[in-house]
Design a protein around this motif. Sequence first.
Motif, PDB file in Angstrom:
ATOM      1  N   ALA A  98     -27.806   4.356  19.649  1.00 53.27           N
ATOM      2  CA  ALA A  98     -28.157   4.421  21.068  1.00 53.27           C
ATOM      3  C   ALA A  98     -29.605   4.858  21.253  1.00 53.27           C
ATOM      4  O   ALA A  98     -30.328   4.329  22.113  1.00 53.27           O
ATOM      5  N   LEU A  99     -30.055   5.816  20.453  1.00 56.19           N
ATOM      6  CA  LEU A  99     -31.441   6.276  20.530  1.00 56.19           C
ATOM      7  C   LEU A  99     -32.404   5.161  20.142  1.00 56.19           C
ATOM      8  O   LEU A  99     -33.467   4.996  20.763  1.00 56.19           O
ATOM      9  N   GLY A 100     -32.044   4.389  19.116  1.00 57.56           N
ATOM     10  CA  GLY A 100     -32.891   3.269  18.714  1.00 57.56           C
ATOM     11  C   GLY A 100     -32.990   2.225  19.803  1.00 57.56           C
ATOM     12  O   GLY A 100     -34.079   1.709  20.094  1.00 57.56           O
ATOM     13  N   ALA A 101     -31.856   1.909  20.443  1.00 57.67           N
ATOM     14  CA  ALA A 101     -31.854   0.923  21.521  1.00 57.67           C
ATOM     15  C   ALA A 101     -32.688   1.411  22.701  1.00 57.67           C
ATOM     16  O   ALA A 101     -33.455   0.640  23.296  1.00 57.67           O
ATOM     17  N   ALA A 102     -32.553   2.689  23.053  1.00 58.40           N
ATOM     18  CA  ALA A 102     -33.336   3.241  24.159  1.00 58.40           C
ATOM     19  C   ALA A 102     -34.827   3.267  23.827  1.00 58.40           C
ATOM     20  O   ALA A 102     -35.670   3.010  24.695  1.00 58.40           O
ATOM     21  N   SER A 103     -35.161   3.527  22.577  1.00 59.88           N
ATOM     22  CA  SER A 103     -36.570   3.553  22.168  1.00 59.88           C
ATOM     23  C   SER A 103     -37.210   2.181  22.291  1.00 59.88           C
ATOM     24  O   SER A 103     -38.406   2.059  22.584  1.00 59.88           O
ATOM     25  N   GLY A 104     -36.420   1.141  22.063  1.00 68.16           N
ATOM     26  CA  GLY A 104     -36.957  -0.209  22.193  1.00 68.16           C
ATOM     27  C   GLY A 104     -37.447  -0.513  23.593  1.00 68.16           C
ATOM     28  O   GLY A 104     -38.350  -1.350  23.777  1.00 68.16           O
ATOM     29  N   LEU A 105     -36.894   0.162  24.608  1.00 70.74           N
ATOM     30  CA  LEU A 105     -37.318  -0.084  25.988  1.00 70.74           C
ATOM     31  C   LEU A 105     -38.762   0.334  26.212  1.00 70.74           C
ATOM     32  O   LEU A 105     -39.465  -0.261  27.031  1.00 70.74           O
ATOM     33  N   PHE A 106     -39.229   1.348  25.491  1.00 66.31           N
ATOM     34  CA  PHE A 106     -40.631   1.753  25.615  1.00 66.31           C
ATOM     35  C   PHE A 106     -41.559   0.669  25.065  1.00 66.31           C
ATOM     36  O   PHE A 106     -42.653   0.456  25.586  1.00 66.31           O
ATOM     37  N   VAL A 107     -41.104  -0.005  24.014  1.00 64.90           N
ATOM     38  CA  VAL A 107     -41.902  -1.101  23.449  1.00 64.90           C
ATOM     39  C   VAL A 107     -41.981  -2.254  24.448  1.00 64.90           C
ATOM     40  O   VAL A 107     -43.053  -2.843  24.657  1.00 64.90           O
ATOM     41  N   HIS A 108     -40.865  -2.583  25.095  1.00 67.16           N
ATOM     42  CA  HIS A 108     -40.866  -3.635  26.111  1.00 67.16           C
ATOM     43  C   HIS A 108     -41.784  -3.267  27.278  1.00 67.16           C
ATOM     44  O   HIS A 108     -42.517  -4.119  27.801  1.00 67.16           O
ATOM     45  N   ALA A 109     -41.746  -1.989  27.693  1.00 63.73           N
ATOM     46  CA  ALA A 109     -42.604  -1.542  28.796  1.00 63.73           C
ATOM     47  C   ALA A 109     -44.079  -1.652  28.415  1.00 63.73           C
ATOM     48  O   ALA A 109     -44.908  -2.103  29.219  1.00 63.73           O
ATOM     49  N   ALA A 110     -44.410  -1.256  27.198  1.00 70.49           N
ATOM     50  CA  ALA A 110     -45.796  -1.361  26.741  1.00 70.49           C
ATOM     51  C   ALA A 110     -46.240  -2.818  26.671  1.00 70.49           C
ATOM     52  O   ALA A 110     -47.385  -3.152  27.016  1.00 70.49           O
ATOM     53  N   ALA A 111     -45.327  -3.695  26.241  1.00 70.53           N
ATOM     54  CA  ALA A 111     -45.653  -5.120  26.162  1.00 70.53           C
ATOM     55  C   ALA A 111     -45.965  -5.687  27.547  1.00 70.53           C
ATOM     56  O   ALA A 111     -46.866  -6.530  27.697  1.00 70.53           O
ATOM     57  N   VAL A 112     -45.227  -5.235  28.567  1.00 71.75           N
ATOM     58  CA  VAL A 112     -45.502  -5.693  29.931  1.00 71.75           C
ATOM     59  C   VAL A 112     -46.868  -5.194  30.388  1.00 71.75           C
ATOM     60  O   VAL A 112     -47.673  -5.949  30.955  1.00 71.75           O
ATOM     61  N   ALA A 113     -47.158  -3.915  30.147  1.00 70.13           N
ATOM     62  CA  ALA A 113     -48.423  -3.333  30.583  1.00 70.13           C
ATOM     63  C   ALA A 113     -49.616  -3.997  29.909  1.00 70.13           C
ATOM     64  O   ALA A 113     -50.677  -4.168  30.522  1.00 70.13           O
ATOM     65  N   LEU A 114     -49.457  -4.389  28.657  1.00 71.94           N
ATOM     66  CA  LEU A 114     -50.550  -5.008  27.898  1.00 71.94           C
ATOM     67  C   LEU A 114     -50.612  -6.520  28.071  1.00 71.94           C
ATOM     68  O   LEU A 114     -51.498  -7.165  27.509  1.00 71.94           O
ATOM     69  N   GLY A 115     -49.669  -7.072  28.814  1.00 77.35           N
ATOM     70  CA  GLY A 115     -49.682  -8.514  29.067  1.00 77.35           C
ATOM     71  C   GLY A 115     -49.010  -9.346  28.006  1.00 77.35           C
ATOM     72  O   GLY A 115     -48.992 -10.580  28.107  1.00 77.35           O
ATOM     73  N   VAL A 116     -48.426  -8.694  26.992  1.00 77.50           N
ATOM     74  CA  VAL A 116     -47.800  -9.442  25.903  1.00 77.50           C
ATOM     75  C   VAL A 116     -46.555 -10.170  26.395  1.00 77.50           C
ATOM     76  O   VAL A 116     -46.312 -11.329  26.054  1.00 77.50           O
ATOM     77  N   SER A 117     -45.751  -9.484  27.217  1.00 72.03           N
ATOM     78  CA  SER A 117     -44.519 -10.100  27.706  1.00 72.03           C
ATOM     79  C   SER A 117     -44.798 -11.317  28.571  1.00 72.03           C
ATOM     80  O   SER A 117     -44.075 -12.315  28.516  1.00 72.03           O
ATOM     81  N   ALA A 118     -45.865 -11.241  29.382  1.00 78.19           N
ATOM     82  CA  ALA A 118     -46.211 -12.376  30.232  1.00 78.19           C
ATOM     83  C   ALA A 118     -46.607 -13.582  29.380  1.00 78.19           C
ATOM     84  O   ALA A 118     -46.218 -14.716  29.670  1.00 78.19           O
ATOM     85  N   LEU A 119     -47.372 -13.329  28.322  1.00 80.15           N
ATOM     86  CA  LEU A 119     -47.765 -14.421  27.424  1.00 80.15           C
ATOM     87  C   LEU A 119     -46.546 -15.012  26.739  1.00 80.15           C
ATOM     88  O   LEU A 119     -46.427 -16.235  26.584  1.00 80.15           O
ATOM     89  N   LEU A 120     -45.614 -14.133  26.324  1.00 82.86           N
ATOM     90  CA  LEU A 120     -44.403 -14.601  25.651  1.00 82.86           C
ATOM     91  C   LEU A 120     -43.555 -15.442  26.588  1.00 82.86           C
ATOM     92  O   LEU A 120     -43.001 -16.471  26.195  1.00 82.86           O
ATOM     93  N   ALA A 121     -43.450 -14.993  27.845  1.00 81.09           N
ATOM     94  CA  ALA A 121     -42.632 -15.730  28.806  1.00 81.09           C
ATOM     95  C   ALA A 121     -43.213 -17.111  29.083  1.00 81.09           C
ATOM     96  O   ALA A 121     -42.479 -18.067  29.356  1.00 81.09           O
ATOM     97  N   ARG A 122     -44.542 -17.225  29.027  1.00 78.26           N
ATOM     98  CA  ARG A 122     -45.189 -18.521  29.278  1.00 78.26           C
ATOM     99  C   ARG A 122     -45.158 -19.420  28.048  1.00 78.26           C
ATOM    100  O   ARG A 122     -45.360 -20.625  28.144  1.00 78.26           O
ATOM    101  N   SER A 123     -44.950 -18.811  26.881  1.00 74.81           N
ATOM    102  CA  SER A 123     -44.951 -19.576  25.637  1.00 74.81           C
ATOM    103  C   SER A 123     -43.522 -19.951  25.273  1.00 74.81           C
ATOM    104  O   SER A 123     -42.724 -19.094  24.870  1.00 74.81           O
ATOM    105  N   ALA A 124     -43.203 -21.210  25.403  1.00 74.24           N
ATOM    106  CA  ALA A 124     -41.842 -21.654  25.080  1.00 74.24           C
ATOM    107  C   ALA A 124     -41.520 -21.402  23.609  1.00 74.24           C
ATOM    108  O   ALA A 124     -40.430 -20.949  23.271  1.00 74.24           O
ATOM    109  N   ALA A 125     -42.489 -21.663  22.738  1.00 74.46           N
ATOM    110  CA  ALA A 125     -42.257 -21.481  21.304  1.00 74.46           C
ATOM    111  C   ALA A 125     -42.045 -20.012  20.969  1.00 74.46           C
ATOM    112  O   ALA A 125     -41.134 -19.663  20.202  1.00 74.46           O
ATOM    113  N   GLY A 126     -42.869 -19.131  21.544  1.00 72.59           N
ATOM    114  CA  GLY A 126     -42.740 -17.699  21.269  1.00 72.59           C
ATOM    115  C   GLY A 126     -41.414 -17.147  21.744  1.00 72.59           C
ATOM    116  O   GLY A 126     -40.761 -16.362  21.042  1.00 72.59           O
ATOM    117  N   PHE A 127     -40.998 -17.575  22.930  1.00 72.18           N
ATOM    118  CA  PHE A 127     -39.730 -17.100  23.464  1.00 72.18           C
ATOM    119  C   PHE A 127     -38.568 -17.620  22.631  1.00 72.18           C
ATOM    120  O   PHE A 127     -37.590 -16.902  22.392  1.00 72.18           O
TER     121      PHE A 127
END
Length: 211
Positions: free
Chosen positions: A42-71
């Motif tokens: 459970a702690l590992g799963a919760a920790s992953g949410l911080f990585v997702h949040a950082a990816a959004v702040a840095l624009g990584v998630s937006a790039l991934l969402a636009r990239s069909a291959a990456g997603f």
Amino acid sequence: MTDRLLGFVGVCVLLTFVPGVDTAMVTRSALARGARAGVQTALGAASGLFVHAAAVALGVSALLARSAAGFEVLRLCGACYLVVLGVLTLRGAGRAGDDREADRAGQGRRLRLGPFAQGLLTNLTNPKAALLFLTLLPQFLSSSPSGRALPLALALATIPATCSFTGLSLYALGLGRLRPLLRRPRVRRVQERVVGGVLIGLGARLAVERA
């Protein structure tokens, strides 16, 4: 801002009660290794949410969402991981005759990852978690100075991370109390088949669905 924050908290609390891949992983860990392993997952799963949040702040998630291959790569990696864990769990169902022997055999079969790492990897390869943060966080980050976006995103991530960790940990502790009953050979075979089938089903659904 206050209304948006309250709405964000409400969504996080509601999602805590929706079972998903993190719940399946905590179930597998708690039944196989005990409540402590379930809490670590459970702690590992919760920790992953911080990585997702950082990816959004840095624009990584937006790039991934636009990239069909990456997603697609992220989605298929998550699907394969779940299917492999499901197959390993099903294999364990046939060796539940002797508890100690099955545990020793299971240690050799399991992926060489601890409970925390398994929970973290499961969450990081879950594209739904990435898309959820990409949907919810920009409303708070859009008006934030560029240098403050990352700290703000990480601060906001403490809300879903706390909700997720609390809910999953309580669930793992509950399973831990039932573990002596569930570790009986016949019951164990059934629960391992069920958990293995659920993991394979989640992986298969993730592999075929589209965002």
